[in-house]
Motif scaffolding. Structure first.
Motif, PDB file in Angstrom:
ATOM      1  N   ASP A 145       0.835  -1.202   0.000  1.00 46.67           N
ATOM      2  CA  ASP A 145       0.000   0.000   0.000  1.00 46.67           C
ATOM      3  C   ASP A 145       0.876   1.260   0.000  1.00 46.67           C
ATOM      4  O   ASP A 145       0.567   2.242  -0.685  1.00 46.67           O
ATOM      5  CB  ASP A 145      -0.922   0.015   1.222  1.00 46.67           C
ATOM      6  N   GLU A 146       1.936   1.213   0.756  1.00 55.61           N
ATOM      7  CA  GLU A 146       2.835   2.362   0.829  1.00 55.61           C
ATOM      8  C   GLU A 146       3.496   2.630  -0.529  1.00 55.61           C
ATOM      9  O   GLU A 146       3.595   3.789  -0.963  1.00 55.61           O
ATOM     10  CB  GLU A 146       3.909   2.115   1.892  1.00 55.61           C
ATOM     11  N   GLN A 147       3.946   1.580  -1.187  1.00 54.10           N
ATOM     12  CA  GLN A 147       4.579   1.728  -2.504  1.00 54.10           C
ATOM     13  C   GLN A 147       3.581   2.247  -3.536  1.00 54.10           C
ATOM     14  O   GLN A 147       3.921   3.098  -4.355  1.00 54.10           O
ATOM     15  CB  GLN A 147       5.151   0.381  -2.961  1.00 54.10           C
ATOM     16  N   TRP A 148       2.356   1.724  -3.481  1.00 55.80           N
ATOM     17  CA  TRP A 148       1.324   2.146  -4.442  1.00 55.80           C
ATOM     18  C   TRP A 148       0.965   3.622  -4.250  1.00 55.80           C
ATOM     19  O   TRP A 148       0.880   4.377  -5.228  1.00 55.80           O
ATOM     20  CB  TRP A 148       0.084   1.276  -4.299  1.00 55.80           C
ATOM     21  N   ASN A 149       0.782   4.029  -3.016  1.00 58.88           N
ATOM     22  CA  ASN A 149       0.449   5.423  -2.743  1.00 58.88           C
ATOM     23  C   ASN A 149       1.579   6.359  -3.136  1.00 58.88           C
ATOM     24  O   ASN A 149       1.341   7.475  -3.633  1.00 58.88           O
ATOM     25  CB  ASN A 149       0.091   5.608  -1.266  1.00 58.88           C
ATOM     26  N   SER A 150       2.799   5.918  -2.931  1.00 55.38           N
ATOM     27  CA  SER A 150       3.961   6.709  -3.331  1.00 55.38           C
ATOM     28  C   SER A 150       4.020   6.852  -4.846  1.00 55.38           C
ATOM     29  O   SER A 150       4.320   7.931  -5.380  1.00 55.38           O
ATOM     30  CB  SER A 150       5.241   6.054  -2.811  1.00 55.38           C
ATOM     31  N   PHE A 151       3.710   5.763  -5.554  1.00 55.83           N
ATOM     32  CA  PHE A 151       3.677   5.786  -7.020  1.00 55.83           C
ATOM     33  C   PHE A 151       2.612   6.752  -7.520  1.00 55.83           C
ATOM     34  O   PHE A 151       2.864   7.581  -8.404  1.00 55.83           O
ATOM     35  CB  PHE A 151       3.403   4.371  -7.547  1.00 55.83           C
ATOM     36  N   LYS A 152       1.411   6.670  -6.948  1.00 55.84           N
ATOM     37  CA  LYS A 152       0.315   7.553  -7.357  1.00 55.84           C
ATOM     38  C   LYS A 152       0.681   9.024  -7.143  1.00 55.84           C
ATOM     39  O   LYS A 152       0.488   9.865  -8.038  1.00 55.84           O
ATOM     40  CB  LYS A 152      -0.952   7.234  -6.553  1.00 55.84           C
ATOM     41  N   ASP A 153       1.186   9.332  -5.960  1.00 59.35           N
ATOM     42  CA  ASP A 153       1.557  10.718  -5.638  1.00 59.35           C
ATOM     43  C   ASP A 153       2.622  11.233  -6.605  1.00 59.35           C
ATOM     44  O   ASP A 153       2.568  12.389  -7.043  1.00 59.35           O
ATOM     45  CB  ASP A 153       2.062  10.817  -4.195  1.00 59.35           C
ATOM     46  N   SER A 154       3.575  10.372  -6.921  1.00 63.41           N
ATOM     47  CA  SER A 154       4.646  10.771  -7.829  1.00 63.41           C
ATOM     48  C   SER A 154       4.098  11.088  -9.220  1.00 63.41           C
ATOM     49  O   SER A 154       4.491  12.084  -9.839  1.00 63.41           O
ATOM     50  CB  SER A 154       5.686   9.648  -7.917  1.00 63.41           C
ATOM     51  N   VAL A 155       3.186  10.248  -9.703  1.00 66.38           N
ATOM     52  CA  VAL A 155       2.591  10.468 -11.033  1.00 66.38           C
ATOM     53  C   VAL A 155       1.825  11.784 -11.063  1.00 66.38           C
ATOM     54  O   VAL A 155       2.024  12.622 -11.957  1.00 66.38           O
ATOM     55  CB  VAL A 155       1.645   9.300 -11.409  1.00 66.38           C
ATOM     56  N   PHE A 156       0.961  11.998 -10.084  1.00 64.70           N
ATOM     57  CA  PHE A 156       0.099  13.184 -10.094  1.00 64.70           C
ATOM     58  C   PHE A 156       0.890  14.483  -9.917  1.00 64.70           C
ATOM     59  O   PHE A 156       0.612  15.482 -10.581  1.00 64.70           O
ATOM     60  CB  PHE A 156      -0.977  13.063  -9.016  1.00 64.70           C
ATOM     61  N   THR A 157       1.868  14.475  -9.027  1.00 64.66           N
ATOM     62  CA  THR A 157       2.641  15.707  -8.798  1.00 64.66           C
ATOM     63  C   THR A 157       3.577  16.012  -9.969  1.00 64.66           C
ATOM     64  O   THR A 157       3.758  17.175 -10.340  1.00 64.66           O
ATOM     65  CB  THR A 157       3.456  15.615  -7.492  1.00 64.66           C
TER      66      THR A 157
END
Length: 226
Positions: free
Chosen positions: A64-76
């Protein structure tokens, strides 16, 4: 006589000047289609859609931590590039990048919820393109609602929803003046709220079907459509 001739010459000169100004404005307003930009937005949107939904394929292996980090990175990361595009071209309309390019630009702005000030900046520039028929009015409404909720106000068109996890039924979040909702939606070419919520309910159910079936729920609860 000389005075009259002088006035006529001045008048013709002024008329010619107005024609040149008009031609200049027409030239400035003409937008050349940018295929490179359209292609870039398409590539960005493909990544955006991976991050916007539940993990699929190889992404299921992420914590979950890796997925959320990936999402945040894409959006920002995307937001930084979208801001550059907005500053250079304004809102990406049909003329600049086609309907698909305009849609992709808008779609990614939707996912900049961490920066509602940026979304508001986009809205201002998008409105002028919508008024010219150069951007999709329903997309404008979707972004309006997103921004309103992001800044702690009520949404206008009822496009942002939550779900009753016991029935699978979608419902609008914090909606302004429910009685006039379909009138407002019609003004920007959106279907009646009941049809929209039913579509969202069915899509949500399919995405979470396994969990609902375990609860004994075989289909989502839907609204009556008149």
């Amino acid at each position: 006589m000389k005075k009259i001739i002088g006035i006529l010459i001045f008048g013709f000169s002024l008329f010619g000047c107005k024609e040149k100004i008009s031609e200049k404005r027409e030239f400035e307003e003409k937008v050349e289609f940018n295929q490179r930009l359209a292609n870039e937005l398409k590539r960005m949107a493909e990544i955006d859609q991976i991050a916007a939904y539940i993990p699929q394929g190889e992404y299921k292996k992420m914590t979950d931590e890796q997925w959320n980090s990936f999402k945040d990175s894409v959006f920002t990361t995307h937001e930084k590039r979208l801001k550059q595009i907005l500053d250079q071209y304004g809102f990406v309309g049909f003329d600049l990048a086609g309907k698909e390019g305009s849609q992709n630009f808008w779609l990614m702005v939707q996912h900049s919820d961490h920066n509602p000030d940026f979304q508001k900046e986009v809205l201002k520039k998008m409105k002028s393109e919508v008024d010219k028929g150069n951007a999709k009015p329903s997309n404008y409404g979707l972004l309006v609602d997103r921004v309103m909720l992001n800044i702690g106000k009520q949404q206008v068109y009822g496009t942002q929803v939550d779900y009753n996890m016991e029935t699978g039924q979608a419902f609008p979040r914090d909606l302004k003046d429910r009685a006039e909702i379909n009138k407002r939606r019609k003004s920007i070419a959106l279907e009646p709220i009941e049809e929209y919520l039913n579509g969202m309910s069915e899509m949500h159910f399919e995405m979470n079907k396994e969990g609902y079936l375990k609860k004994g729920i075989r289909e989502p609860k839907l609204y009556k459509v008149e």
